[in-house]
Design a protein around this motif. Structure first.
Motif, PDB file in Angstrom:
ATOM      1  N   VAL B  80       0.871  -1.171   0.000  1.00 59.46           N
ATOM      2  CA  VAL B  80       0.000   0.000   0.000  1.00 59.46           C
ATOM      3  C   VAL B  80       0.903   1.214   0.000  1.00 59.46           C
ATOM      4  O   VAL B  80       1.870   1.254   0.745  1.00 59.46           O
ATOM      5  CB  VAL B  80      -0.860   0.017   1.282  1.00 59.46           C
ATOM      6  N   ASN B  81       0.634   2.193  -0.824  1.00 62.69           N
ATOM      7  CA  ASN B  81       1.409   3.426  -0.753  1.00 62.69           C
ATOM      8  C   ASN B  81       0.483   4.606  -0.578  1.00 62.69           C
ATOM      9  O   ASN B  81      -0.701   4.534  -0.873  1.00 62.69           O
ATOM     10  CB  ASN B  81       2.289   3.598  -1.992  1.00 62.69           C
ATOM     11  N   MET B  82       1.057   5.661  -0.063  1.00 64.18           N
ATOM     12  CA  MET B  82       0.245   6.797   0.322  1.00 64.18           C
ATOM     13  C   MET B  82       0.809   8.074  -0.272  1.00 64.18           C
ATOM     14  O   MET B  82       2.017   8.266  -0.319  1.00 64.18           O
ATOM     15  CB  MET B  82       0.258   6.897   1.857  1.00 64.18           C
ATOM     16  N   PHE B  84       0.836  11.861   0.560  1.00 67.38           N
ATOM     17  CA  PHE B  84       0.538  12.643   1.754  1.00 67.38           C
ATOM     18  C   PHE B  84      -0.076  13.990   1.411  1.00 67.38           C
ATOM     19  O   PHE B  84       0.187  14.542   0.349  1.00 67.38           O
ATOM     20  CB  PHE B  84       1.815  12.843   2.569  1.00 67.38           C
ATOM     21  N   PHE B 101      13.129   6.505  -4.612  1.00 70.71           N
ATOM     22  CA  PHE B 101      13.367   6.182  -3.195  1.00 70.71           C
ATOM     23  C   PHE B 101      12.815   4.806  -2.800  1.00 70.71           C
ATOM     24  O   PHE B 101      13.528   3.959  -2.264  1.00 70.71           O
ATOM     25  CB  PHE B 101      12.757   7.276  -2.325  1.00 70.71           C
ATOM     26  N   GLY B 102      11.539   4.578  -3.093  1.00 66.00           N
ATOM     27  CA  GLY B 102      10.908   3.323  -2.694  1.00 66.00           C
ATOM     28  C   GLY B 102      11.463   2.134  -3.458  1.00 66.00           C
ATOM     29  O   GLY B 102      11.592   1.030  -2.920  1.00 66.00           O
ATOM     30  N   ARG B 149       5.837   9.227  -7.073  1.00 68.78           N
ATOM     31  CA  ARG B 149       6.610   8.502  -6.073  1.00 68.78           C
ATOM     32  C   ARG B 149       5.787   7.381  -5.449  1.00 68.78           C
ATOM     33  O   ARG B 149       6.283   6.281  -5.229  1.00 68.78           O
ATOM     34  CB  ARG B 149       7.087   9.469  -4.983  1.00 68.78           C
ATOM     35  N   SER B 150       4.507   7.679  -5.172  1.00 63.74           N
ATOM     36  CA  SER B 150       3.710   6.644  -4.504  1.00 63.74           C
ATOM     37  C   SER B 150       3.242   5.572  -5.482  1.00 63.74           C
ATOM     38  O   SER B 150       2.940   4.459  -5.081  1.00 63.74           O
ATOM     39  CB  SER B 150       2.534   7.284  -3.767  1.00 63.74           C
ATOM     40  N   LYS B 153       6.098   2.092  -6.938  1.00 63.34           N
ATOM     41  CA  LYS B 153       6.229   0.712  -6.481  1.00 63.34           C
ATOM     42  C   LYS B 153       5.069  -0.163  -6.930  1.00 63.34           C
ATOM     43  O   LYS B 153       4.959  -1.310  -6.496  1.00 63.34           O
ATOM     44  CB  LYS B 153       6.330   0.682  -4.948  1.00 63.34           C
TER      45      LYS B 153
END
Lengths: 272, 364, 313
Positions: B80-82, B84, B101-102, B149-150, B153
């Motif tokens: 799960v990614n978020m 913000f 990053f991830g 970014r989220s 992945k």
């Protein structure tokens, strides 16, 4: 919602213990019966009594307070002027040199400041004593004052001054009636800072003093160089107590003012 | 629905001290859905999202993701990614490094990271800004970096916390469509938290309206608007006239609402039944109310009043009409004519009318 | 009419002159004060460092005499004192040893201070002003007293040794006072607030959602700390290190109260050169070199502060 992890609790506990335990031990042994400051031999306040009998120490304390009051007061005036010049006066010849001279004493090793001032006083043939210490202390503490005051001035809403000018004030009146009352807290903390810096200073005072004027730090230093003595512990305890009470009182006063302001704001919102 | 839900909340309760943020909540979210949690601040929507991300654990109940109970799984091991609300872009890293990053944490081989980051940059049209730091790009671009970014992945589920809150109105509208487009392209399940009903209605395929830690209604945007199941939902979404009265059945699924002594009862068709004399609200949207100079011949409901105020919105005008009883009813008309040729003005006496199916009858 | 206009002009003129005068005085008073009591003394130090020692009081030569002219004056100056500093290994050993002690104690202060600053920034919001005050409070108490407090603790019969013996960690008292170890302890203790405050300020400013974002993207607690928290508090770490290193380099009180005779620090050497040996030119030369060493970190520190300020905006 933050959880304070075990690691944080441990590091805070140890950190603050490290900061405060030495002072607590110092205070504890000022009430020690024995002359040895390492072995507990029962409660006594006799070292305080002896301290009160110590003419030389009292004399030094008096000199120190005198120096601190004079130097911090002059430094506050000069430092506030300097801050105003730095923040408000725009460009003028030698501005870079001026701001350099304000910031340099903050990072200058005390031994160098002290040595250079002493050489100046000898060069111009000024007798060393209370006057020379006051001059020296004023010079380095005015820089601290100006840093404190200028950070307040920089966040200050310039349109307030402009409003005063618009409503018919001269520049001097605008400063006296508008700017000064608003920066007053910074000026007061600048004074307090200058005062404590002067009270604490050993190195610069040692260089610039003469045989006639011995300040408390000089006296303490020559005493503790030889070793520990409960009388110095007693003196330290008194000084720590005064400072602690002063700082806590000051922070309570400012906190109360803040709380009051917030309450009044809420009240205003509620009643409108 | 026959398909298996991707996310299942089973009797989830979350308490912070004395405060109950989520109260015994059960809800299913399906694969490839664009699901919106809508409610005022403090209604518990953010807490639900943070439980999905793993930053809060439920006090009671279970949460399943693709059949697996995820309550004990820490946030860094959830698929799960978020995104913000503050975007939380790392200020010390470039756009490219933020997106990578991830992937780096996953231990993905370098060439694959490069390819994936490039793909994300293309998807969010950020190729030109890859080397910049977050403070060197605009708010809208930052929002797209956070999204990229989220998504990098390829999570099963993407959580978006007020994703458009920091953007100005025009950019927000453009971005809404972009979000829908990206959701469709990637096929990821999106759960969005928002307090902006327009945003929820625009982007989401299903909306959950929340209040005080409870879900009031879960339905498609059209159903939420046209068939709210409670006065709260009707009032929260859009503009509505609420008329309170006592119900009596007149047969054939039609009810009469006695709303003022002496006034003609209002006629409403309702699929749900009501007991005789029960108190209920008629909720009718202003655009369902027709305004006219004469009493219309065939209207099921008609009332007379005086124009009190006109709110001119450009494309629409809302008339506030005061009835002799003192009640104010809002009627909305499309401004198909120029303003100087408008039919009604202040103080005019007008008729308001609506059909029996125009409004919804809601029990208290 | 003409006269009236003139009177108005005159009033205007006078106001303008008054305003200019005020501005001039406002700038001139603090300016002249600093020139006379900061810059001029400094030039004197520089000059004396280039003079020869003489027995007469003031013990330096040549004294400046306008009649002699600048040329003659310069002809008498030389770098003898600086040569002396290079030749006598006491001095360069003292510089090296100061550098080593300052660097080591800066590193130690960072190790001790960072966890405290971190704990403060993670503490509940309502505690933070109190914690902050607890860090600042020692700063207001006398430096000398805080150093003195350790004298009683570190001595052979002191509190620390009593504890070590009692707990069985040591079988005989350790010699800590009058060693370089005691100097490290003293520096860490007295300069700790300087390290904590800038790091705390940096950590407190940091948005918590950055850590959550890192965890969301697959970081463990530790790697999120390493990859996000540390880089974002870098400015505070650098500021804190300079704030400790710069004054520690010229420290006098701590080595002379806690250090031993083998603890060489340049501040102490300068003091002794001046008060005990009364060799003013050498003392001045020592001061000039110390300042030259410190110019680099001071400039770097200013630059770091400017960068921090810019990134805040």
């Amino acid at each position: 919602m933050k959880r304070l992890s075990v690691f944080n609790v441990v590091s805070l506990t140890f950190g603050f213990a490290f900061l405060y335990v030495p002072m607590l031990i110092l205070i504890l042994f000022s009430f020690n019966e024995s002359k040895l400051v390492t072995v507990w031999a029962g409660f006594s306040t006799k070292w305080y009594g002896e301290l009160m009998q110590n003419e030389a120490m009292l004399q030094a304390a008096w000199v120190t307070v005198k120096v601190a009051v004079f130097s911090s007061t002059i430094a506050t005036v000069l430092g506030t002027m300097a801050a105003y010049v730095l923040v408000r006066s725009g460009r003028f010849l030698g501005r870079t040199l001026f701001s350099g001279m304000i910031y340099a004493p903050l990072v200058m090793p005390e031994v160098i400041t002290g040595l250079s001032l002493l050489l100046l006083f000898i060069g111009i043939g000024l007798d060393r004593g209370v006057l020379t210490i006051v001059l020296a202390h004023t010079t380095f503490s005015m820089c601290y004052v100006s840093v404190v005051v200028s950070s307040r001035l920089a966040t200050f809403d310039r349109s307030l001054e402009e409003a005063a000018l618009d409503l018919g004030c001269s520049a001097a009146e605008a400063f006296r009636l508008v700017t000064l009352p608003i920066i007053a807290p910074a000026v007061v903390s600048g004074w307090l800072l200058a005062f404590t810096l002067s009270l604490d200073d050993l190195v610069i005072a040692s260089f610039t003093t003469g045989p006639a004027a011995t300040t408390l730090p000089i006296k303490i230093f020559s005493a503790v160089r030889l070793g520990v003595s409960p009388e110095i512990n007693a003196l330290s305890t008194l000084m720590i107590t005064i400072v602690t009470v002063g700082v806590i009182a000051a922070s309570l006063v400012s906190k109360r003012a803040l709380v009051k302001q917030r309450q009044e704001e809420q009240e205003a919102v509620r009643t409108s | 629905m026959a398909e298996k839900p991707l996310i299942q909340f089973r009797n989830v309760t979350k308490r912070f001290g004395d405060f109950t943020a989520i109260d015994n909540l059960t809800i299913d979210i399906f694969e490839r859905e664009f699901f919106a949690l809508l409610g005022p601040s403090g209604c518990g929507k953010t807490t639900m999202m943070r439980m999905l991300a793993g930053f809060e654990t439920p006090t009671e109940g279970e949460i399943f993701l693709a059949g697996q109970d995820i309550v004990p799984v820490p946030p860094n091991q959830r698929a799960v990614n978020m995104m913000f609300q503050s975007y939380a872009l790392f200020p010390h890293l470039s756009v490219w490094e933020n997106i990578a990053f991830g992937l780096k944490r996953e231990g993905m081989p370098k060439p694959e990271i490069n390819a994936r980051v490039e793909e994300m940059l293309r998807l969010t049209r950020l190729e030109k800004f890859a080397r910049r730091r977050p403070h060197q790009i605009s708010g809208g671009q930052r929002q797209r970096v956070a999204l990229a970014r989220s998504l990098a992945k390829a999570p099963k589920l993407l959580l978006l916390d007020e994703p458009l809150g920091a953007l100005d109105r025009k950019l927000r509208e453009e971005t809404q469509f972009e979000l829908m487009d990206i959701q469709e392209k990637t096929g990821t399940t999106f759960v969005i938290v928002t307090h902006d009903q327009e945003e929820a209605m625009t982007v989401a395929s299903r909306v959950a309206v929340m209040d005080n830690g409870q879900v009031m209604q879960v339905a498609t945007p059209a159903d939420i608007y046209e068939a709210p199941n409670s006065v709260y939902v009707a009032d929260f979404i859009g503009d509505v006239n609420l008329i309170e009265g006592k119900v009596s059945a007149t047969g054939d699924g039609t009810f009469a609402l006695h709303w003022r002594d002496g006034a003609e009862p209002l006629r409403v068709k309702s699929p749900t039944g009501f007991a005789e004399g029960q108190t209920a609200h008629l909720a009718i949207r202003p655009e369902k109310v027709t305004i006219s100079a004469e009493r219309p011949a065939e209207a099921a409901n008609a009332v007379q009043g005086k124009v009190l105020d006109i709110a001119y919105l450009g494309n629409l005008s809302t008339y506030h009409v005061e009835l002799p009883t003192g009640d104010i009813i809002k009627a909305q008309t499309a401004n198909t004519r120029r303003i100087s040729r408008r039919d009604y003005t202040w103080e005019d006496t007008v008729w308001l009318s609506w059909t029996a199916t125009g409004g919804v009858l809601l029990a208290n | 009419m003409g006269r009236h206009r003139l009177a108005v002009l005159d009033g205007h003129w006078r106001r303008l002159v008054g305003e200019l005068m005020r501005r001039f005085l406002l700038i001139a008073i603090p300016y002249i004060w600093l020139l006379a009591l900061f810059l001029v003394p400094f030039v004197i130090v520089l000059k004396i460092s280039l003079s020869d020692a003489a027995i007469a009081r003031p013990p330096y030569f040549p004294q400046f005499d306008w009649a002699e002219g600048i040329r003659a004056f310069i002809a008498e100056l030389d770098f003898e004192n600086f040569l002396w500093l290079v030749e006598d290994d006491l001095y360069w050993k003292a510089y090296l040893s100061s550098l080593r002690i300052a660097l080591t104690s800066t590193a130690l202060t960072l190790i001790v201070g960072y966890p405290i600053a971190y704990g403060m920034a993670r503490a509940p919001e309502e505690w933070r002003p109190t914690l902050m005050m607890l860090v600042i409070l020692p700063f207001w108490t006398s430096f000398l007293i805080r150093v003195y407090a350790w004298k009683g603790i570190l001595s052979n019969e002191g509190f620390l040794n009593q504890f070590l013996l009692w707990s069985g960690l040591a079988s005989e008292p350790l010699q800590i006072l009058n060693t370089t170890t005691a100097v490290y302890i003293g520096i860490v203790y007295t300069y700790l607030p300087f390290m904590i405050l800038p790091i705390y300020a940096a950590l407190e400013r940091m948005d918590d959602s950055l850590i959550e974002a890192a965890e969301d993207l697959g970081c463990s607690r530790l790697s999120a700390f390493w990859l996000v928290t540390i880089p974002l508090s870098k400015g505070g770490i650098i500021a804190g290190c300079f704030l400790v290193f710069i004054p520690a380099m010229g420290e006098f009180v701590i080595p002379s109260l806690l250090g031993g005779s083998d603890t060489l620090m340049i501040g102490k050497v300068l003091w002794e050169e001046f008060f005990s040996n009364r060799d003013w030119p050498v003392a001045s030369a020592v001061a000039v070199i110390l300042l030259l060493i410190l110019v680099v970190p001071i400039v770097l520190f200013q630059r770091n502060q400017q960068k921090e300020q810019e990134s805040e905006e």
